[in-house]
Design a protein around this motif. Structure first.
Motif, PDB file in Angstrom:
ATOM      1  N   GLY A 178      14.258  -9.887  13.815  1.00  0.00           N
ATOM      2  CA  GLY A 178      14.499 -11.312  13.994  1.00  0.00           C
ATOM      3  C   GLY A 178      13.426 -12.258  13.475  1.00  0.00           C
ATOM      4  N   TYR A 179      12.515 -11.777  12.641  1.00  0.00           N
ATOM      5  CA  TYR A 179      11.458 -12.625  12.081  1.00  0.00           C
ATOM      6  C   TYR A 179      12.021 -13.574  11.029  1.00  0.00           C
ATOM      7  N   GLN A 180      11.355 -14.715  10.865  1.00  0.00           N
ATOM      8  CA  GLN A 180      11.735 -15.732   9.889  1.00  0.00           C
ATOM      9  C   GLN A 180      10.648 -15.837   8.820  1.00  0.00           C
ATOM     10  N   PRO A 181      11.030 -16.137   7.557  1.00  0.00           N
ATOM     11  CA  PRO A 181      10.024 -16.292   6.499  1.00  0.00           C
ATOM     12  C   PRO A 181       9.038 -17.418   6.829  1.00  0.00           C
ATOM     13  N   LEU A 182       7.772 -17.195   6.470  1.00  0.00           N
ATOM     14  CA  LEU A 182       6.734 -18.192   6.727  1.00  0.00           C
ATOM     15  C   LEU A 182       6.061 -18.651   5.437  1.00  0.00           C
ATOM     16  N   GLY A 183       5.970 -17.791   4.465  1.00  0.00           N
ATOM     17  CA  GLY A 183       5.278 -18.169   3.245  1.00  0.00           C
ATOM     18  C   GLY A 183       5.758 -17.361   2.050  1.00  0.00           C
ATOM     19  N   PRO A 184       5.263 -17.710   0.874  1.00  0.00           N
ATOM     20  CA  PRO A 184       5.680 -17.038  -0.354  1.00  0.00           C
ATOM     21  C   PRO A 184       5.041 -15.651  -0.491  1.00  0.00           C
ATOM     22  N   ARG A 211       2.660 -12.994  -1.937  1.00  0.00           N
ATOM     23  CA  ARG A 211       1.300 -13.061  -2.479  1.00  0.00           C
ATOM     24  C   ARG A 211       0.737 -11.661  -2.593  1.00  0.00           C
ATOM     25  N   ALA A 212      -0.324 -11.544  -3.376  1.00  0.00           N
ATOM     26  CA  ALA A 212      -1.062 -10.282  -3.429  1.00  0.00           C
ATOM     27  C   ALA A 212      -1.881 -10.186  -2.144  1.00  0.00           C
ATOM     28  N   TYR A 213      -1.828  -9.049  -1.475  1.00  0.00           N
ATOM     29  CA  TYR A 213      -2.496  -8.854  -0.195  1.00  0.00           C
ATOM     30  C   TYR A 213      -3.648  -7.884  -0.386  1.00  0.00           C
ATOM     31  N   GLU A 214      -4.854  -8.417  -0.365  1.00  0.00           N
ATOM     32  CA  GLU A 214      -6.040  -7.619  -0.678  1.00  0.00           C
ATOM     33  C   GLU A 214      -6.274  -6.464   0.293  1.00  0.00           C
ATOM     34  N   ALA A 215      -5.837  -6.609   1.554  1.00  0.00           N
ATOM     35  CA  ALA A 215      -6.047  -5.540   2.536  1.00  0.00           C
ATOM     36  C   ALA A 215      -5.306  -4.258   2.164  1.00  0.00           C
ATOM     37  N   VAL A 216      -4.314  -4.371   1.298  1.00  0.00           N
ATOM     38  CA  VAL A 216      -3.571  -3.188   0.833  1.00  0.00           C
ATOM     39  C   VAL A 216      -3.633  -3.106  -0.692  1.00  0.00           C
ATOM     40  N   GLU A 217      -4.843  -3.260  -1.205  1.00  0.00           N
ATOM     41  CA  GLU A 217      -5.139  -3.088  -2.625  1.00  0.00           C
ATOM     42  C   GLU A 217      -4.318  -3.985  -3.552  1.00  0.00           C
ATOM     43  N   GLY A 218      -4.077  -5.210  -3.117  1.00  0.00           N
ATOM     44  CA  GLY A 218      -3.383  -6.195  -3.951  1.00  0.00           C
ATOM     45  C   GLY A 218      -1.882  -6.038  -4.023  1.00  0.00           C
ATOM     46  N   ALA A 219      -1.305  -5.176  -3.183  1.00  0.00           N
ATOM     47  CA  ALA A 219       0.159  -5.004  -3.161  1.00  0.00           C
ATOM     48  C   ALA A 219       0.818  -6.308  -2.723  1.00  0.00           C
ATOM     49  N   PRO A 220       2.071  -6.539  -3.109  1.00  0.00           N
ATOM     50  CA  PRO A 220       2.745  -7.779  -2.693  1.00  0.00           C
ATOM     51  C   PRO A 220       3.002  -7.787  -1.201  1.00  0.00           C
ATOM     52  N   ALA A 221       2.925  -8.976  -0.614  1.00  0.00           N
ATOM     53  CA  ALA A 221       3.202  -9.155   0.814  1.00  0.00           C
ATOM     54  C   ALA A 221       3.820 -10.527   1.037  1.00  0.00           C
ATOM     55  N   GLU A 222       4.656 -10.598   2.042  1.00  0.00           N
ATOM     56  CA  GLU A 222       5.266 -11.864   2.444  1.00  0.00           C
ATOM     57  C   GLU A 222       4.961 -12.090   3.928  1.00  0.00           C
ATOM     58  N   ALA A 223       4.791 -13.344   4.305  1.00  0.00           N
ATOM     59  CA  ALA A 223       4.476 -13.695   5.692  1.00  0.00           C
ATOM     60  C   ALA A 223       5.766 -14.054   6.446  1.00  0.00           C
ATOM     61  N   TYR A 224       5.791 -13.641   7.727  1.00  0.00           N
ATOM     62  CA  TYR A 224       6.932 -13.908   8.602  1.00  0.00           C
ATOM     63  C   TYR A 224       6.413 -14.301   9.977  1.00  0.00           C
ATOM     64  N   TRP A 225       7.274 -14.945  10.757  1.00  0.00           N
ATOM     65  CA  TRP A 225       6.904 -15.336  12.117  1.00  0.00           C
ATOM     66  C   TRP A 225       8.119 -15.278  13.025  1.00  0.00           C
ATOM     67  N   ILE A 226       7.817 -15.162  14.328  1.00  0.00           N
ATOM     68  CA  ILE A 226       8.878 -15.191  15.339  1.00  0.00           C
ATOM     69  C   ILE A 226       8.330 -15.932  16.551  1.00  0.00           C
ATOM     70  N   ASP A 227       9.169 -16.707  17.165  1.00  0.00           N
ATOM     71  CA  ASP A 227       8.790 -17.509  18.330  1.00  0.00           C
ATOM     72  C   ASP A 227       9.208 -16.751  19.588  1.00  0.00           C
TER      73      ASP A 227
END
Length: 95
Positions: free
Chosen positions: A71-77, A79-95
């Motif tokens: 049930g998470y909703q998109p939060l951001g575009p 991006r490259a996520y340095e914590a996982v060696e620059g792999a793509p990542a998307e941000a999500y949120w839930i209230d």
């Protein structure tokens, strides 16, 4: 930043990973472990930390699990996520 500025109490799920087959769990078992773990962390955050909002980043290939199952909703575009060696990542949120 906007969520914090609005007074939300944030918790974050980060860097959950497994190599299926190497941890002794089937895919079905692994999904149940992840769902349970995320729910327990959310309950703890709400009860003991006064939290009201959960954030996470995930690889785009896991998008449907977090949006449709959890049930998470998109939060951001994406991006490259340095914590996982620059792999793509998307941000999500839930209230």
């Amino acid at each position: 930043g906007e969520l914090r500025a609005s007074g939300r109490r944030l918790g974050e799920i980060t860097s959950l990973a497994s190599e299926l087959g190497n941890d002794g769990l089937s895919q079905r078992e692994f999904l149940q472990v992840i769902i349970t773990l995320v729910r327990v962390m959310g309950q703890y955050h709400t009860r003991h930390g006064g939290g009201d909002t959960w954030l996470l980043t995930c690889n785009p290939r896991h998008r449907s699990f977090y949006t449709k199952v959890m049930g998470y909703q998109p939060l951001g575009p994406k991006r490259a996520y340095e914590a996982v060696e620059g792999a793509p990542a998307e941000a999500y949120w839930i209230d």
